[in-house]
Design a protein around this motif. Structure first.
Motif, PDB file in Angstrom:
ATOM      1  N   LYS A  58       0.809  -1.223   0.000  1.00 42.63           N
ATOM      2  CA  LYS A  58       0.000   0.000   0.000  1.00 42.63           C
ATOM      3  C   LYS A  58       0.839   1.269   0.000  1.00 42.63           C
ATOM      4  O   LYS A  58       0.326   2.349  -0.290  1.00 42.63           O
ATOM      5  N   ARG A  60       2.051   2.289   2.886  1.00 41.01           N
ATOM      6  CA  ARG A  60       1.423   2.859   4.085  1.00 41.01           C
ATOM      7  C   ARG A  60       2.481   3.161   5.139  1.00 41.01           C
ATOM      8  O   ARG A  60       3.360   2.337   5.391  1.00 41.01           O
ATOM      9  N   SER A 145      -8.006  -0.795   4.165  1.00 46.48           N
ATOM     10  CA  SER A 145      -8.660  -0.699   2.869  1.00 46.48           C
ATOM     11  C   SER A 145      -7.632  -1.025   1.777  1.00 46.48           C
ATOM     12  O   SER A 145      -6.453  -0.701   1.905  1.00 46.48           O
ATOM     13  N   ASN A 147      -6.454  -0.038  -1.019  1.00 45.03           N
ATOM     14  CA  ASN A 147      -6.065   1.005  -1.965  1.00 45.03           C
ATOM     15  C   ASN A 147      -4.613   1.386  -1.710  1.00 45.03           C
ATOM     16  O   ASN A 147      -4.062   1.071  -0.655  1.00 45.03           O
ATOM     17  N   SER A 153     -10.747   4.856  -1.223  1.00 47.61           N
ATOM     18  CA  SER A 153     -10.904   3.433  -0.901  1.00 47.61           C
ATOM     19  C   SER A 153     -11.596   2.702  -2.044  1.00 47.61           C
ATOM     20  O   SER A 153     -12.370   3.285  -2.796  1.00 47.61           O
ATOM     21  N   GLU A 182     -15.898   3.381   4.779  1.00 49.53           N
ATOM     22  CA  GLU A 182     -15.294   2.547   5.810  1.00 49.53           C
ATOM     23  C   GLU A 182     -16.085   2.560   7.126  1.00 49.53           C
ATOM     24  O   GLU A 182     -16.912   3.437   7.369  1.00 49.53           O
TER      25      GLU A 182
HETATM   26 MG    MG Z   1      -7.866   3.279   4.416  1.00 48.35          MG
END
Ligand code: MG
Ligand code: TXA
Length: 354
Positions: A58, A60, A145, A147, A153, A182
């Motif tokens: 991701k 992230r 999520s 994405n 998302s 979400e």
């Molecule tokens: Mg998210």
């Protein structure tokens, strides 16, 4: 490397496919799956190495913790280190469903899941495919999520593949998600509990259980440490810069038309409500793009359409997105939270209210 996986496609309606994805997850792989809110990117939540791959795929930030997905309260043992009493009536009332509860983390939960903190977020998704998958793996699934970090998302398998094809081991296709937004995240470790993220379960539904529940974000000074790491990052943003226009329907339409006329980047994309769609017909005839998320008097429809429409406007080549705001009540609170965070600018068009 995050980008050198072969993404296998599975279909939740084909017998045996859920078991195949479960086997991939049990052996440390990462796979996208449908929930009632948005698609999640799952890994065995007790396998630290597997969870690390979610962050890589991701892009992230490592300090942003993940939600553990369970089949019910029985699975909290070994995951939560002491269930706060108020959690029981909440789980009874809203699980399975779009309510995520932050509780004290048990020792066994890898620190990569908690973002290094002492708490863990848990939810039980209301989706037969998600529940069957968790059941087949036999362990809680860590899943953000599905994405790329910062982008809207995903509500369809196509959205997931647009962001993550070649970066994840598998996707389990269960069709479009039902709610499109979400889960609601509530921190039960804080005293009093607080709302960390408005979401698909309206805050009004929580009031009988958590009277006076306050959003943690409303009172957040700019310099403060955010109570939920997810709050400090840019989020939900389409590729085109998004301007959010708030106000009464008439004032919003007039403002959108003015901003569209002034825009240098073309084509302009309009994220419209049903009530105002006709006002933009001339704009569309002149080359503007329009996606109608839903009606102001049916905010569940707006919630369902929000991320889908943002992604569609990007795909159609919008260079600037003018998004209509909705009232901040019921699901509108979550819709406005996402739009505000996606926006580069918020314009108050005037009128008596949103
Ligand atoms: Mg998210
Ligand atoms: O509907 C959903 O919640 C979806 C589906 C896939 O279940 N999942 C989802 O996950 O939206 P994600 O990672 O995109 O968002 C989780 C949010 C983030 O804002 C994160 O910072 C917050 O929950 N969060 C997770 N664990 C937390 C914790 N221990 N304390 C505070 N906030 C936490």
């Amino acid at each position: 490397m995050a980008g050198d996986r072969k993404t296998q496609r599975f279909d939740a309606s084909r017998p045996g496919d859920v078991a195949k994805v479960a086997a991939i997850l049990r052996s440390g792989g990462i796979a996208a799956f449908p929930t009632e809110t948005v698609y999640g990117l799952g890994a065995d939540g007790l396998n630290a190495a597997a969870v690390t791959h979610i962050f890589e795929a991701k892009g992230r930030p490592a300090d942003n913790p993940l939600i553990l997905h369970v089949t019910g309260a029985a699975m909290l043992e070994g995951v939560v280190g002491g269930v706060p009493p108020v959690a029981y009536p909440l789980m009874d009332a809203f699980w399975p469903g779009p309510l995520t509860l932050v509780m004290p983390a048990a020792e066994a939960v890898p620190r990569v899941v908690t973002g290094g903190g002492a708490t863990v977020a848990v939810r039980c998704p209301d989706h037969p495919v998600a529940l069957a998958l968790i059941e087949a793996v036999g362990r809680p699934l860590a899943a953000p999520s599905a994405n790329r970090s910062g982008w809207p998302s995903p509500t369809t398998p196509e959205d997931v593949l647009e962001d993550l094809d070649g970066r994840i081991d598998a996707i389990l296709d269960g069709g479009p998600t039902g709610m499109g937004l979400e889960s609601t995240v509530v921190d039960l470790v804080a005293d009093p509990p607080r709302l960390l993220r408005p979401g698909a379960l309206p805050a009004e539904a929580l009031a009988p259980f958590l009277p006076g529940l306050q959003p943690a974000f409303a009172s957040l000074p700019a310099s403060a440490v955010p109570p939920s790491p997810g709050m400090k990052y840019a989020h939900y943003a389409p590729r085109a810069p998004l301007v959010l226009v708030e106000g009464t329907p008439g004032a919003v339409a007039a403002c959108v038309l003015r901003l569209a006329a002034e825009a240098e980047a073309k084509p302009v994309g309009v994220l419209a409500t049903v009530e105002n769609a006709a006002a933009y017909q001339g704009l569309v005839a002149g080359g503007a793009l329009m996606e109608v998320a839903g009606a102001r008097d049916d905010l569940a429809g707006v919630a369902r359409g929000l991320f889908r429409c943002l992604r569609t406007l990007d795909r159609r080549g919008a260079r600037l997105i003018l998004a209509e705001g909705v009232p901040r009540e019921g699901l509108g609170l979550a819709v406005m939270d996402r739009l505000t965070r996606a926006a580069v600018r918020v314009v108050h068009a005037g009128g008596d209210g949103p």
